[in-house]
Design a protein around this motif. Sequence first.
Motif, PDB file in Angstrom:
ATOM      1  N   ASP A  18     -67.464  77.627  41.081  1.00 33.58           N
ATOM      2  CA  ASP A  18     -66.928  77.567  42.387  1.00 33.58           C
ATOM      3  C   ASP A  18     -65.907  76.464  42.097  1.00 33.58           C
ATOM      4  N   TRP A  19     -64.668  77.082  42.468  1.00 30.09           N
ATOM      5  CA  TRP A  19     -63.298  76.193  42.372  1.00 30.09           C
ATOM      6  C   TRP A  19     -63.012  75.425  43.768  1.00 30.09           C
ATOM      7  N   ARG A  20     -63.747  75.748  44.836  1.00 29.41           N
ATOM      8  CA  ARG A  20     -63.317  75.432  46.084  1.00 29.41           C
ATOM      9  C   ARG A  20     -62.991  73.846  46.154  1.00 29.41           C
ATOM     10  N   ASN A  21     -63.721  72.874  45.670  1.00 33.12           N
ATOM     11  CA  ASN A  21     -63.488  71.435  45.637  1.00 33.12           C
ATOM     12  C   ASN A  21     -63.123  70.895  44.194  1.00 33.12           C
ATOM     13  N   ARG A  22     -62.638  71.843  43.206  1.00 28.80           N
ATOM     14  CA  ARG A  22     -62.209  71.422  41.971  1.00 28.80           C
ATOM     15  C   ARG A  22     -60.387  71.582  42.010  1.00 28.80           C
ATOM     16  N   MET A  23     -60.092  72.610  42.740  1.00 30.11           N
ATOM     17  CA  MET A  23     -58.502  72.926  42.671  1.00 30.11           C
ATOM     18  C   MET A  23     -57.807  71.618  43.196  1.00 30.11           C
ATOM     19  N   ARG A  24     -56.509  71.386  42.676  1.00 32.69           N
ATOM     20  CA  ARG A  24     -55.687  70.463  43.306  1.00 32.69           C
ATOM     21  C   ARG A  24     -54.353  71.192  43.486  1.00 32.69           C
ATOM     22  N   PRO A  25     -53.833  71.149  44.764  1.00 34.15           N
ATOM     23  CA  PRO A  25     -54.434  70.786  45.837  1.00 34.15           C
ATOM     24  C   PRO A  25     -55.747  71.559  46.174  1.00 34.15           C
ATOM     25  N   PRO A  26     -56.728  71.513  47.090  1.00 31.15           N
ATOM     26  CA  PRO A  26     -57.784  72.148  47.342  1.00 31.15           C
ATOM     27  C   PRO A  26     -57.283  73.455  48.298  1.00 31.15           C
TER      28      PRO A  26
END
Length: 442
Positions: A288-296
């Motif tokens: 799950d990349w919800r909290n890993r992507m930048r910007p989220p």
Amino acid sequence: MVALKLLQQCRISPPPSTVPRPPLPLTFFDIPWLNVNPVDRLFFYRFPHSTAEFLESHLPNLKSSLSLTLSSFYPLAGTIRRSSPDDNRFELCYCEGDSVSLTVCEFENINFEEFSGYHRRPFGKLLLLVPSLHKSDEAQPVFAVQITLFPNKGLCLAVTTHHAACDGFSSIHFLKSWAAAAGRSAPPPPPSLHRSSIPDPRSLYSKLAHIVLQQSLPHHPHPLSPTLAAATFTLPSQKIQNLKLKLHSRFHISTFVISLAHSWTCLLKSKENDDDPHRVAHLFFSVDWRNRMRPPPPANYFGNLLGCPCFVEAKVGDIVEEKDGFLRACEAIGRAIEGIGDDVYEGMEGVIGKVMKILPHRPLSIAGSPKLRVYECNFGWGRPEKVEVASIGGMGAFSMAESRDDGGGVEIGVVLPEDEIARFGIHFNRFLSKCEENIISC
């Protein structure tokens, strides 16, 4: 033979509106799921009322609240189709009048607990509760509902969702919103439908679409073998916490790692015909990349944000070893998670090829997550008695959810042949006994 009586079949649309609803283009997170089987979830509720009362007093409210909720989640009433006949771009499109299929059925003189319990049950019976999702190459519907009544006992609200439309987080967000509207409680925040929040600097969509359309993942129809059975096992919170304390300084450890490692070891031990200890066992799960992507992305983004699976491998002999097998499984999974990195674009490069490469090795995969909080879907009948993921049958997967009655505990759902599921249960409970006696090797 279990007889299922069809009571009503209808279609539910969002309220008529003149507001334009532009198609949502699929993103590089969505496209790998294009040819994957839909996700089937079953929510069992206590409902001590007659069929007549449900049809007269409850069904109209469910229909109107579903329509109202679809006004915000309108893509679920639409279809997946090509943006134009000449390219490989796909979109979620809603046109005025598009709708969701809603089917109402009834079982007469059937024990509700026979379907809704944690015990071993014939898997084929559960499939009777799953709504069908019409397949189409031109315009693929993405969502369907079936409600099955067990008069004066309970009901099952089952949903089928095309994975290319959304992941589990978005699907449960919709169900909780519908439940809030039906139960007249405070709704969750509305979904974010802005696909511009998912950039694609490496043109991953085009690369992945080319592979998906050339070589689809193998299709596994729902198996109807009478030897298949479903059961759910619970890993108690106290045992999870004790194991965390023992393992926390060695590698990445979490409730997920412990639950996954225990399930993996039990599954391998249940395979009596797997007598090659040197065979490499494979496991993979989507990240799950919800909290890993930048910007989220927005917190309530609607769609898929599961990508670049985490791949784990270990020798069968190391995992099933009685003394240190669980520890080795935890370490293999923990180390793999530590190596995920923070670049989703790099991880998604060639991801379908990686999955295709390990499929012949019968990898184990996971559906669901304790973070989804599926037991919070209250339509006004109280919390679900039981939640199942029926789409794991025949897929080399098991399901994971939070424990209904034990905060911090985890439910593990499996579908296996009768003899294997019995052995799985023996190994599962033996592990719990070893935890109780404090003899797990850490």
